[in-house]
Motif scaffolding. Structure first.
Motif, mmCIF file in Angstrom:
data_model
loop_
_atom_site.group_PDB
_atom_site.id
_atom_site.type_symbol
_atom_site.label_atom_id
_atom_site.label_comp_id
_atom_site.label_asym_id
_atom_site.label_seq_id
_atom_site.Cartn_x
_atom_site.Cartn_y
_atom_site.Cartn_z
ATOM 1 N N LEU A 183 0.815 -1.215 0.000
ATOM 2 C CA LEU A 183 0.000 0.000 0.000
ATOM 3 C C LEU A 183 0.851 1.269 0.000
ATOM 4 C CD1 LEU A 183 -3.032 0.670 -0.001
ATOM 5 C CD2 LEU A 183 -2.987 0.628 2.496
ATOM 6 N N GLU A 185 3.647 1.785 -1.196
ATOM 7 C CA GLU A 185 4.343 2.017 -2.463
ATOM 8 C C GLU A 185 3.411 2.642 -3.501
ATOM 9 O OE1 GLU A 185 6.665 -1.422 -3.766
ATOM 10 O OE2 GLU A 185 6.160 -0.921 -5.846
ATOM 11 N N ILE A 186 2.115 2.360 -3.391
ATOM 12 C CA ILE A 186 1.199 2.831 -4.445
ATOM 13 C C ILE A 186 0.465 4.116 -4.059
ATOM 14 C CG2 ILE A 186 0.936 0.513 -5.414
ATOM 15 C CD1 ILE A 186 -1.856 0.381 -4.133
ATOM 16 N N ILE A 187 0.503 4.487 -2.773
ATOM 17 C CA ILE A 187 -0.053 5.785 -2.371
ATOM 18 C C ILE A 187 1.085 6.790 -2.382
ATOM 19 C CG2 ILE A 187 -1.150 7.113 -0.530
ATOM 20 C CD1 ILE A 187 -2.639 4.594 0.303
ATOM 21 N N LEU A 188 0.954 7.828 -3.214
ATOM 22 C CA LEU A 188 2.023 8.823 -3.338
ATOM 23 C C LEU A 188 1.879 9.869 -2.244
ATOM 24 C CD1 LEU A 188 2.077 9.460 -7.192
ATOM 25 C CD2 LEU A 188 3.362 7.764 -5.870
ATOM 26 N N LEU A 190 2.356 13.111 -1.973
ATOM 27 C CA LEU A 190 2.612 14.377 -2.707
ATOM 28 C C LEU A 190 1.892 15.522 -2.009
ATOM 29 C CD1 LEU A 190 2.337 13.639 -6.531
ATOM 30 C CD2 LEU A 190 4.368 14.113 -5.193
ATOM 31 N N ARG B 28 -7.353 5.157 2.717
ATOM 32 C CA ARG B 28 -6.342 4.098 2.534
ATOM 33 C C ARG B 28 -7.005 2.720 2.409
ATOM 34 N NH1 ARG B 28 -0.858 4.880 3.786
ATOM 35 N NH2 ARG B 28 -0.771 2.774 4.629
ATOM 36 N N VAL B 31 -8.120 2.392 -1.120
ATOM 37 C CA VAL B 31 -7.001 2.100 -2.035
ATOM 38 C C VAL B 31 -6.562 0.643 -1.882
ATOM 39 C CG1 VAL B 31 -4.626 2.692 -2.700
ATOM 40 C CG2 VAL B 31 -6.229 4.507 -2.096
ATOM 41 N N LYS B 47 -1.018 4.392 -9.383
ATOM 42 C CA LYS B 47 -0.639 5.059 -8.135
ATOM 43 C C LYS B 47 -1.817 5.927 -7.703
ATOM 44 C CE LYS B 47 3.884 3.886 -7.838
ATOM 45 N NZ LYS B 47 3.905 2.679 -8.699
ATOM 46 N N PHE B 48 -1.819 6.337 -6.449
ATOM 47 C CA PHE B 48 -2.975 7.024 -5.885
ATOM 48 C C PHE B 48 -2.527 8.233 -5.065
ATOM 49 C CE2 PHE B 48 -3.769 2.589 -6.598
ATOM 50 C CZ PHE B 48 -5.003 2.574 -7.226
ATOM 51 N N LEU B 50 -4.247 10.848 -2.248
ATOM 52 C CA LEU B 50 -5.423 11.021 -1.388
ATOM 53 C C LEU B 50 -5.606 12.485 -1.050
ATOM 54 C CD1 LEU B 50 -4.658 8.118 1.133
ATOM 55 C CD2 LEU B 50 -5.684 8.014 -1.154
ATOM 56 N N ARG B 56 -6.611 21.274 -0.174
ATOM 57 C CA ARG B 56 -6.348 20.417 -1.335
ATOM 58 C C ARG B 56 -7.658 20.031 -2.026
ATOM 59 N NH1 ARG B 56 -2.377 15.199 -1.869
ATOM 60 N NH2 ARG B 56 -0.830 16.853 -1.707
ATOM 61 N N MET B 122 -17.070 9.180 -10.300
ATOM 62 C CA MET B 122 -15.819 9.144 -11.059
ATOM 63 C C MET B 122 -15.789 10.331 -12.021
ATOM 64 S SD MET B 122 -15.657 5.135 -12.182
ATOM 65 C CE MET B 122 -16.273 3.826 -11.089
ATOM 66 N N LYS B 136 1.728 19.872 -8.324
ATOM 67 C CA LYS B 136 3.125 19.494 -8.626
ATOM 68 C C LYS B 136 3.262 17.971 -8.844
ATOM 69 C CE LYS B 136 5.236 23.409 -6.202
ATOM 70 N NZ LYS B 136 3.914 24.058 -5.887
ATOM 71 N N PRO B 138 4.509 14.964 -10.830
ATOM 72 C CA PRO B 138 5.571 14.750 -11.828
ATOM 73 C C PRO B 138 5.026 14.207 -13.154
ATOM 74 C CG PRO B 138 6.214 13.853 -9.682
ATOM 75 C CD PRO B 138 4.764 14.236 -9.577
ATOM 76 N N PHE B 141 3.714 10.570 -14.036
ATOM 77 C CA PHE B 141 2.402 10.018 -13.686
ATOM 78 C C PHE B 141 1.315 10.615 -14.567
ATOM 79 C CE2 PHE B 141 4.914 10.045 -9.714
ATOM 80 C CZ PHE B 141 5.026 8.675 -9.547
ATOM 81 N N LEU B 145 -7.987 9.285 -13.641
ATOM 82 C CA LEU B 145 -9.375 9.365 -13.164
ATOM 83 C C LEU B 145 -9.347 9.932 -11.756
ATOM 84 C CD1 LEU B 145 -12.097 8.170 -14.412
ATOM 85 C CD2 LEU B 145 -11.718 6.191 -12.967
#
Lengths: 190, 190
Positions: A183, A185-188, A190, B28, B31, B47-48, B50, B56, B122, B136, B138, B141, B145
């Motif tokens: 988990l 690794e796949i939740i960024l 940012l 989480r 995800v 990748k995700f 949140l 945000r 969605m 920001k 990158p 990626f 959706l």
């Protein structure tokens, strides 16, 4: 089963109890789940072809690409093949852009199949031209995805993917292992 | 809820109880449902990101295209907006072809949200360049959706689509009607 149990139980199976049938009524019930699932702009551009007849099943089976990581395996032997299929088509008279609609529909149907006691697998890799010719599918319909269904006859176990290695494998007891990225690794962040 | 009830209850909502939070733990958990769902060749290229933070959330909200059929509606007013978001990205360092993986993942997460008492929607239509700059994100990626989430504050009713008319509408009581094509129209008799 709650949704977590259902999603966890829903593995991609490659070997089935071919003699255990899936009825047309059951296949229609699964398509109803797809019908009630979201589609972009509510366009509902997907169409479905059902199969649970041995001759048609064999035709579809012969057009599927079974393997990525397990070399030299042409797919399951007679007796261990899927008992039925749902083909997901895109109706180009409604839109040319199917986005990820077929993924949404397919996941609803596989979760439904899991709840019914079946298992399945999605096939994006299909000999499309051959299948279109064999089943006389009009050009208007794009072949998007095929779902194979049946009562599973193998065990599939989820493991943690280490160092990004996601190739699945089978052990000497024919248990199929599927590494999943963790988990965090796949939740960024940012 | 069984899967049929869950799929039926999972409607696309446009108005939410914005003050009812969705926790990071809950996001989480959703995800994790995506993580355990199938992906083509088990590549798991998604990748995700949140969001359940007001600032945000507002940034993401400002980049979403809300409407297709209900004209001149810029989206829900302050107080009725989503309480959180899950952005689904494609990691191009793993593959460039995301197929319908994000649809599979999104449906698992929305069904999970429904079971938790939330609702969502969605968004394939996003001001991608603007969102990328603001958050920001990158270049590696791809923004595939966005799922908006919250406690729904409207009623959504499924009706039968007649003569292929699938435009949704709202009545004077602000009930949202969504026409779905009947089962016999979407199953091809080939």
């Amino acid at each position: 089963m709650n949704i977590f149990e259902l999603v966890t139980k829903n593995r991609s199976y490659r070997r089935f109890q071919q003699s255990e049938p899936i009825s047309t009524q059951q296949l229609r019930g699964l398509v109803d789940l797809a019908r009630l699932s979201p589609s972009a702009g509510n366009l509902q551009p997907l169409k479905f072809i059902l199969s649970n007849d041995p001759a048609r099943n064999e035709t579809i089976f012969s057009c599927l690409e079974w393997e990525s990581y397990i070399k030299d395996w042409p797919g399951p032997a007679e007796g261990k093949r899927p008992a039925g299929y749902i083909m997901i088509l895109g109706d180009t008279s409604i839109t040319k852009d199917f986005g990820c609609n077929h993924g949404i529909a397919a996941q609803s149907m596989l979760l439904g199949a899991t709840e019914m006691g079946f298992g399945g697998r999605m096939f994006p890799n299909i000999q499309r031209d051959r299948l279109r010719a064999l089943l006389k599918i009009p050009e208007r319909f794009e072949i998007l995805l095929i779902i194979a269904l049946g009562v599973p006859r193998e065990r599939v176990v989820i493991t943690d993917a280490k160092d990004g290695k996601i190739n699945y494998w089978r052990d000497v007891n024919k248990v199929h292992y599927v590494p999943k990225r963790p988990l965090d690794e796949i939740i960024l962040d940012l």
